[in-house]
Design a protein around this motif. Structure first.
Motif, PDB file in Angstrom:
ATOM      1  N   GLY A 298       0.805  -1.198   0.000  1.00 50.36           N
ATOM      2  CA  GLY A 298       0.000   0.000   0.000  1.00 50.36           C
ATOM      3  C   GLY A 298       0.842   1.253   0.000  1.00 50.36           C
TER       4      GLY A 298
ATOM      5  N   TYR B  69       1.263   4.985   1.763  1.00 49.41           N
ATOM      6  CA  TYR B  69       0.871   5.716   2.948  1.00 49.41           C
ATOM      7  C   TYR B  69       1.540   7.078   2.956  1.00 49.41           C
TER       8      TYR B  69
ATOM      9  N   LYS C 227      -6.520   0.440   7.108  1.00 49.32           N
ATOM     10  CA  LYS C 227      -5.941   1.078   5.923  1.00 49.32           C
ATOM     11  C   LYS C 227      -6.474   2.494   5.767  1.00 49.32           C
TER      12      LYS C 227
END
Length: 365
Positions: free
Chosen positions: A1, A3, A162
């Motif tokens: 992911g 971030y 998330k």
């Protein structure tokens, strides 16, 4: 992911504290002037990454429990009843609607079709509920059967975590704990009239904790290709707009480039330091689209362990004091004695300490 702060490109931010105009440039030489009376914004532009990868999207599709709007043009979901309210411009709603034309509405369906969708502000009238979150409001046409619009609500713990990570603490505060998500994904959608030579992929995640709501917009890398429906003399061909419309006919917030071909730059700009990703608090009476200083919380350290530098445009760098090495956001002590057979820089004996080391000598030295 992906971030906040994980990607730190070379950045050029150009903003003017001018209530009527804003200009920004990318390193590719694109320059856009935006006129607006309500807000100013700092933008992140970079030459290395143009948008977020699909791997950073929230999982979508039938395998993830999504419902699809199907292969149609100008279609709207039935009411999506939620167990936790979402707030938009200060008003709570537990009935949301996903519109294939790149928008989500609160409390009712938006039935107006292109090219009648004028620029914000749009007022709610009977049959047309104009409380609009617009990640990419444009003339989508899925009737060929290639692209799809997917949606679902989720309280999955992994996805809630998330979402918390995607919303900078500087924007939400340390105590924001998501309870429910609405995930809507426009996957490889074409444009009117049944055109699929160019396709767009983007995602909107609405995040609520029952009192505060945030919108996360994600634009897939290399997959924002068109800005309007087919430009026929009787059908307009209006360019896409991105932003938020309260429905009262007065209050709204539009992103730079809306209603122009420059709206494609939404995929290479950001307010949180990640090209192609935007995060905005939408529960307040007034919605502002501003670059986030992610170093502000935690006594100026932001998410960093020791030191945080705000680069503008939502981008930041973490750094460490002498004797530490940066691992992610955290500063880890360097063992200076680990080399040279445990002597490190010392001649006889080395003792590692937190952030430093000591040399010492054997008896007689």
């Amino acid at each position: 992911g992906v971030y906040p702060g994980q990607f730190r490109p070379n950045v050029e931010n150009r903003s003017r504290e001018d209530r009527s105009q804003l200009q920004f440039s990318t390193e590719r030489g694109i320059s856009v002037m935006v006129t607006h009376e309500l807000w100013t914004i700092s933008l992140l532009c970079c030459s290395l990454v143009t948008a977020v990868p699909l791997s950073s999207f929230y999982p979508y599709g039938s395998a993830n429990g999504d419902t699809t709007l199907g292969a149609f043009d100008d279609v709207i979901s039935p009411s999506i009843a939620t167990s936790v309210p979402f707030y938009f411009y200060g008003n709570a709603s537990s009935n949301l609607y996903v519109n294939n034309n790149g928008m989500i509405t609160f409390g009712g369906q938006y039935h107006s079709h292109f090219p009648n969708n004028g620029p914000f502000p749009i007022a709610t009238v009977p049959g047309i509920v104009a409380t609009i979150v617009a990640p990419y409001m444009a003339d989508v046409d899925n009737s060929v059967g290639v692209g799809r619009v997917w949606y679902r609500t989720s309280s999955d713990a992994t996805l809630l975590s998330k979402a918390k990570s995607d919303i900078p603490a500087a924007l939400s505060g340390d105590n924001f704990t998501p309870q429910l998500l609405l995930i809507a994904t426009w996957d490889q959608v074409g444009y009117y009239n049944k055109k699929i030579d160019k396709m767009n992929t983007f995602q909107c995640i609405l995040v609520t904790n029952s009192s505060e709501t945030f919108a996360i917009f994600k634009y897939a890398d290399g997959m924002i290709m068109w800005t309007s429906g087919e430009n026929q003399a009787t059908l307009g061909g209006q360019e896409a707009q991105v932003g938020f419309n309260s429905g009262n006919g007065v209050t709204y917030a539009s992103f730079p480039g809306s209603l122009t071909t420059s709206i494609v730059n939404i995929a290479s700009t950001s307010n949180v330091g990640i090209p192609g990703q935007w995060v905005v608090r939408i529960s307040s009476d007034i919605i502002t689209i501003t670059a986030v200083n992610q170093c502000a919380p935690n006594g100026g350290k932001g998410p960093c362990g020791q030191a945080c530098t705000d680069n503008g445009g939502g981008s930041f760098n973490c750094s460490c004091q002498t004797g530490y090495i940066l691992t992610g956001y955290i500063c880890v002590d360097i063992n200076e004695c680990s080399s040279n057979g445990g002597l490190g820089p010392c001649q006889q004996m080395c003792t590692n300490t937190i952030g430093s080391f000591n040399c010492s000598c054997q008896t007689g030295y």
